[in-house]
Structures are given as C-alpha cells and as structure tokens.
Design a protein around this motif. Sequence first.
Motif, PDB file in Angstrom:
ATOM      1  N   LEU A   1       0.805  -1.213   0.000  1.00 41.76           N
ATOM      2  CA  LEU A   1       0.000   0.000   0.000  1.00 41.76           C
ATOM      3  C   LEU A   1       0.846   1.275   0.000  1.00 41.76           C
ATOM      4  CD1 LEU A   1      -2.896  -0.958   2.447  1.00 41.76           C
ATOM      5  CD2 LEU A   1      -2.891  -0.949  -0.049  1.00 41.76           C
ATOM      6  N   PHE A   2       2.003   1.228   0.645  1.00 37.27           N
ATOM      7  CA  PHE A   2       2.848   2.425   0.666  1.00 37.27           C
ATOM      8  C   PHE A   2       3.346   2.811  -0.729  1.00 37.27           C
ATOM      9  CE2 PHE A   2       7.177   4.182   0.915  1.00 37.27           C
ATOM     10  CZ  PHE A   2       6.888   5.411   1.486  1.00 37.27           C
ATOM     11  N   PRO A   3       3.887   1.885  -1.552  1.00 30.79           N
ATOM     12  CA  PRO A   3       4.270   2.290  -2.924  1.00 30.79           C
ATOM     13  C   PRO A   3       3.081   2.738  -3.760  1.00 30.79           C
ATOM     14  CG  PRO A   3       5.326   0.231  -2.314  1.00 30.79           C
ATOM     15  CD  PRO A   3       4.300   0.508  -1.272  1.00 30.79           C
ATOM     16  N   TYR A   4       1.933   2.100  -3.585  1.00 31.09           N
ATOM     17  CA  TYR A   4       0.740   2.517  -4.330  1.00 31.09           C
ATOM     18  C   TYR A   4       0.316   3.927  -3.944  1.00 31.09           C
ATOM     19  CZ  TYR A   4      -4.186   2.747  -5.666  1.00 31.09           C
ATOM     20  OH  TYR A   4      -5.393   3.140  -6.188  1.00 31.09           O
ATOM     21  N   ASN A   5       0.283   4.216  -2.649  1.00 31.56           N
ATOM     22  CA  ASN A   5      -0.099   5.545  -2.188  1.00 31.56           C
ATOM     23  C   ASN A   5       0.927   6.595  -2.617  1.00 31.56           C
ATOM     24  OD1 ASN A   5      -1.681   7.428  -0.535  1.00 31.56           O
ATOM     25  ND2 ASN A   5       0.063   7.398   0.847  1.00 31.56           N
ATOM     26  N   PHE A   6       2.204   6.228  -2.576  1.00 31.89           N
ATOM     27  CA  PHE A   6       3.255   7.170  -2.956  1.00 31.89           C
ATOM     28  C   PHE A   6       3.216   7.492  -4.445  1.00 31.89           C
ATOM     29  CE2 PHE A   6       7.564   8.064  -4.428  1.00 31.89           C
ATOM     30  CZ  PHE A   6       7.941   9.096  -3.574  1.00 31.89           C
ATOM     31  N   SER A   7       2.944   6.505  -5.278  1.00 34.60           N
ATOM     32  CA  SER A   7       3.014   6.692  -6.730  1.00 34.60           C
ATOM     33  C   SER A   7       1.705   7.207  -7.311  1.00 34.60           C
ATOM     34  CB  SER A   7       3.402   5.369  -7.403  1.00 34.60           C
ATOM     35  OG  SER A   7       4.619   4.894  -6.901  1.00 34.60           O
ATOM     36  N   PHE A   8       0.615   6.532  -7.059  1.00 32.74           N
ATOM     37  CA  PHE A   8      -0.635   6.804  -7.759  1.00 32.74           C
ATOM     38  C   PHE A   8      -1.540   7.804  -7.035  1.00 32.74           C
ATOM     39  CE2 PHE A   8       0.788   2.654  -9.151  1.00 32.74           C
ATOM     40  CZ  PHE A   8       0.660   2.741 -10.523  1.00 32.74           C
ATOM     41  N   VAL A   9      -1.227   8.142  -5.783  1.00 29.88           N
ATOM     42  CA  VAL A   9      -2.050   9.099  -5.038  1.00 29.88           C
ATOM     43  C   VAL A   9      -1.295  10.411  -4.832  1.00 29.88           C
ATOM     44  CG1 VAL A   9      -3.286   9.520  -2.872  1.00 29.88           C
ATOM     45  CG2 VAL A   9      -3.326   7.243  -3.904  1.00 29.88           C
ATOM     46  N   GLU A  10      -0.114  10.325  -4.231  1.00 31.29           N
ATOM     47  CA  GLU A  10       0.645  11.551  -3.967  1.00 31.29           C
ATOM     48  C   GLU A  10       1.247  12.139  -5.243  1.00 31.29           C
ATOM     49  OE1 GLU A  10       3.530  10.893  -0.959  1.00 31.29           O
ATOM     50  OE2 GLU A  10       2.080  10.210   0.544  1.00 31.29           O
ATOM     51  N   HIS A  11       1.524  11.319  -6.248  1.00 28.01           N
ATOM     52  CA  HIS A  11       2.042  11.798  -7.538  1.00 28.01           C
ATOM     53  C   HIS A  11       1.029  11.552  -8.640  1.00 28.01           C
ATOM     54  CE1 HIS A  11       5.788  11.418  -5.200  1.00 28.01           C
ATOM     55  NE2 HIS A  11       6.260  12.350  -6.000  1.00 28.01           N
ATOM     56  N   HIS A  12      -0.208  11.705  -8.319  1.00 23.74           N
ATOM     57  CA  HIS A  12      -1.264  11.461  -9.304  1.00 23.74           C
ATOM     58  C   HIS A  12      -1.181  12.471 -10.436  1.00 23.74           C
ATOM     59  CE1 HIS A  12      -5.458  11.572 -10.908  1.00 23.74           C
ATOM     60  NE2 HIS A  12      -5.327  10.248 -10.772  1.00 23.74           N
ATOM     61  N   ILE A  13      -1.410  11.985 -11.638  1.00 26.46           N
ATOM     62  CA  ILE A  13      -1.422  12.831 -12.825  1.00 26.46           C
ATOM     63  C   ILE A  13      -2.878  13.166 -13.157  1.00 26.46           C
ATOM     64  CG2 ILE A  13      -0.772  12.967 -15.263  1.00 26.46           C
ATOM     65  CD1 ILE A  13       1.419  10.925 -14.702  1.00 26.46           C
ATOM     66  N   PRO A  14      -3.255  14.457 -13.275  1.00 27.65           N
ATOM     67  CA  PRO A  14      -2.370  15.623 -13.422  1.00 27.65           C
ATOM     68  C   PRO A  14      -2.000  16.322 -12.108  1.00 27.65           C
ATOM     69  CG  PRO A  14      -4.622  16.239 -13.903  1.00 27.65           C
ATOM     70  CD  PRO A  14      -4.644  14.773 -13.601  1.00 27.65           C
ATOM     71  N   GLU A  15      -2.669  16.029 -11.000  1.00 31.10           N
ATOM     72  CA  GLU A  15      -2.369  16.689  -9.739  1.00 31.10           C
ATOM     73  C   GLU A  15      -2.568  15.695  -8.601  1.00 31.10           C
ATOM     74  OE1 GLU A  15      -6.833  18.707  -9.232  1.00 31.10           O
ATOM     75  OE2 GLU A  15      -5.044  19.979  -9.493  1.00 31.10           O
ATOM     76  N   PRO A  16      -1.836  15.885  -7.473  1.00 36.56           N
ATOM     77  CA  PRO A  16      -1.955  14.931  -6.357  1.00 36.56           C
ATOM     78  C   PRO A  16      -3.352  14.905  -5.766  1.00 36.56           C
ATOM     79  CG  PRO A  16       0.008  16.291  -6.137  1.00 36.56           C
ATOM     80  CD  PRO A  16      -0.816  16.904  -7.234  1.00 36.56           C
ATOM     81  N   ILE A  17      -3.660  13.789  -5.111  1.00 35.19           N
ATOM     82  CA  ILE A  17      -4.956  13.575  -4.461  1.00 35.19           C
ATOM     83  C   ILE A  17      -4.714  13.430  -2.967  1.00 35.19           C
ATOM     84  CG2 ILE A  17      -7.002  12.087  -4.352  1.00 35.19           C
ATOM     85  CD1 ILE A  17      -6.455  11.204  -7.164  1.00 35.19           C
ATOM     86  N   VAL A  18      -5.677  13.882  -2.182  1.00 35.26           N
ATOM     87  CA  VAL A  18      -5.586  13.739  -0.727  1.00 35.26           C
ATOM     88  C   VAL A  18      -5.640  12.248  -0.392  1.00 35.26           C
ATOM     89  CG1 VAL A  18      -6.618  14.318   1.492  1.00 35.26           C
ATOM     90  CG2 VAL A  18      -6.644  15.982  -0.386  1.00 35.26           C
ATOM     91  N   SER A  19      -4.672  11.796   0.358  1.00 36.18           N
ATOM     92  CA  SER A  19      -4.559  10.375   0.662  1.00 36.18           C
ATOM     93  C   SER A  19      -5.593   9.957   1.693  1.00 36.18           C
ATOM     94  CB  SER A  19      -3.148  10.057   1.174  1.00 36.18           C
ATOM     95  OG  SER A  19      -3.050   8.708   1.546  1.00 36.18           O
ATOM     96  N   ASP A  20      -6.134   8.748   1.491  1.00 42.64           N
ATOM     97  CA  ASP A  20      -7.064   8.162   2.455  1.00 42.64           C
ATOM     98  C   ASP A  20      -6.353   7.267   3.463  1.00 42.64           C
ATOM     99  OD1 ASP A  20      -9.143   9.383   1.098  1.00 42.64           O
ATOM    100  OD2 ASP A  20      -9.478   7.646  -0.223  1.00 42.64           O
ATOM    101  N   PHE A  21      -5.041   7.147   3.329  1.00 43.93           N
ATOM    102  CA  PHE A  21      -4.268   6.277   4.212  1.00 43.93           C
ATOM    103  C   PHE A  21      -3.502   7.071   5.255  1.00 43.93           C
ATOM    104  CE2 PHE A  21      -4.579   4.173   0.077  1.00 43.93           C
ATOM    105  CZ  PHE A  21      -5.117   2.959   0.429  1.00 43.93           C
ATOM    106  N   ALA A  22      -3.911   8.315   5.524  1.00 44.30           N
ATOM    107  CA  ALA A  22      -3.148   9.146   6.463  1.00 44.30           C
ATOM    108  C   ALA A  22      -3.184   8.559   7.874  1.00 44.30           C
ATOM    109  CB  ALA A  22      -3.687  10.571   6.462  1.00 44.30           C
ATOM    110  N   VAL A  23      -4.354   8.104   8.303  1.00 48.87           N
ATOM    111  CA  VAL A  23      -4.477   7.547   9.654  1.00 48.87           C
ATOM    112  C   VAL A  23      -3.714   6.234   9.764  1.00 48.87           C
ATOM    113  CG1 VAL A  23      -6.097   6.736  11.405  1.00 48.87           C
ATOM    114  CG2 VAL A  23      -6.707   8.684   9.960  1.00 48.87           C
ATOM    115  N   VAL A  24      -3.847   5.401   8.748  1.00 48.57           N
ATOM    116  CA  VAL A  24      -3.141   4.113   8.768  1.00 48.57           C
ATOM    117  C   VAL A  24      -1.633   4.325   8.745  1.00 48.57           C
ATOM    118  CG1 VAL A  24      -2.833   1.926   7.561  1.00 48.57           C
ATOM    119  CG2 VAL A  24      -5.089   3.004   7.634  1.00 48.57           C
ATOM    120  N   GLU A  25      -1.185   5.278   7.947  1.00 51.72           N
ATOM    121  CA  GLU A  25       0.248   5.537   7.870  1.00 51.72           C
ATOM    122  C   GLU A  25       0.791   6.093   9.184  1.00 51.72           C
ATOM    123  OE1 GLU A  25       3.392   7.756   4.875  1.00 51.72           O
ATOM    124  OE2 GLU A  25       1.248   7.760   4.456  1.00 51.72           O
TER     125      GLU A  25
END
Length: 299
Positions: free
Chosen positions: A100-124
Amino acid sequence: LLSWAPLGNMSGRSVRKHSDDRVHKFAIPRWRPSGQPVNRHSTNSVEEDISDLASNYDQVEGPSDGDDHWGKRFVICEDHPVRLVWSFVVFFMLIYTGTLFPYNFSFVEHHIPEPIVSDFAVVEALVDALFWIDLIANFFFTYEDEATGREVDSLRLIVKHYLTGLFTVNFLACLPDSLVRVVIHAFVPSSAGSVNKMVRLFRLQRLSRLARFTRVARVARCHNVWRRLEKCRSWRVINLCSALAWVVHILACGWYMCAAWQASPALTWVGRTATTDGESLIGASPLNQWCYAVYFVLT
C-alpha cells in the motif's frame, strides 16, 4: 610372522605393557603452565590430554560471546510468546510498507495531473508509531550469531550489534516528513516545489524496512504451524506467486513514477493511453491507472 614370534613367549602382563608403550609413544604431551610436558609414558589417555589442552586454551583466550549473559533478565528470546506476537504485528506492517505504501506514494501523492488527498493518512500514522516502538524494542531482542549459530542473550552485545547494524537504517525510515523538510531547508536552499519533491523522494527510504522480512521469517520458524506450512508444496507455490505479484506491483509503481516526474506527462505513456471509454488515462482514478501500469509491465 617370524617377527611376531617372540610375543608368544611373553606373559599377558608384558603384552599389555608393550601395547601401552606403543600407544603412549604417539600420545600428545600434556601442556602445563610451566611449559614442561609430562612423561610420554604416563598412564593418562589421549582423550584426557586433548581435553586438558582445550581447557588450557579456553583459559588463555578468555570467555566467548556465548558465555556473556549480562542483562539476560531484560532480554526477550526468539521463542518467547511476546516476541512471536510482535513478529506477526511487524509482518503486517511490512505487508503495508511493501504494497500500500508504494501505491499511495506513486498513484495518489504523484497522481497525474495533480496529487490527491490520501485516504491512508491515519493508517500511515499508526504504522509509523508502531515502527518507532519497534525501533526501541530491537534493543531487547536476541539475535543469532552467524559464526557460532547460537542465540546471543547478552544485553550489551545486543545493543552493540544493533547500533552497528540496522539501527541507522531503521531510524532514518522513522523520521517524520516535517523534520526532513526542515533539514533540507537548512542545508539545501531551493524552492518550495523542489523541497517537497526531495522530501517525497526521501520517503522512499522507508522501503528499506522490507529487509526485516528475513528476521521475521526466522522468528516465525520457531512456531510449529510455520514449520508444517513450509513442508507443503502448495505453500511454496503460494510464496512464489506472491513474490512474483509483488515484483510486478513494484515495477508498475516505478513505471508510473517515470511518467509522473516528467515535465509534460501528456507526452508520456499515460497521456497517450486511452481507457475503454475512449478518454485519456490522465485524470483517471488511481486504481484505474494502476491496472494499466500492471498491464504495461506484464506485456
């Protein structure tokens, strides 16, 4: 035969004495602190001489690491129930770090065209807190000496082994992003955008936690259930398929990051790929982009 003929006239006592002389002629001389060997024709056996030499050698060399049990009462062994439960907790944290960490780092925080607010903040945040606890707990966990294969339960040897080993890597992986941002601002004068990118790149260092899988697996082997699973062929097939799926997942995240770090992502494979609805992959959901990245890796 003629050379052994005189033995026939010898008595039993003479034969035994003659045999003893022949054996002790090749016996190892006993070592004494004064440096003087004893008579070769003593009545001690070869095994006693060798044991005396070994004991004298140990006295000269001093006690080994296996004889050091300082602070043993504060140490948790590998077969302890608390150690086994904590190993399973660390195992699930490593599963999150590797998937989940690589997925959140790549496809959420570096989302194209702009980053998305992560839903894994509490879990992280929860995982980071547990890794801080694990960072301190490793000072009290025994380890296996590679030279002798014995479990070291000396507290000072454990602390020395951990400080000279994985402590630095685990400590850097536990540092919060706010502290890393302050350090980068202090030593690297640059713009806010480049600082944020450097902070995100530093977070990739958390993947070094996956090196703990080997230690967790060694502790799990102490349990009978794990030993039975290792003997099953189906379990080996599951392990092989899981490893293959994880490698494909990591490559898909890296393939997407190659497009996210480009100045114009529209010219990359993300911008040139169309979904089943005929729309561009840019702006699609992170899960949809992940599926296409996996498809590109497999094909």
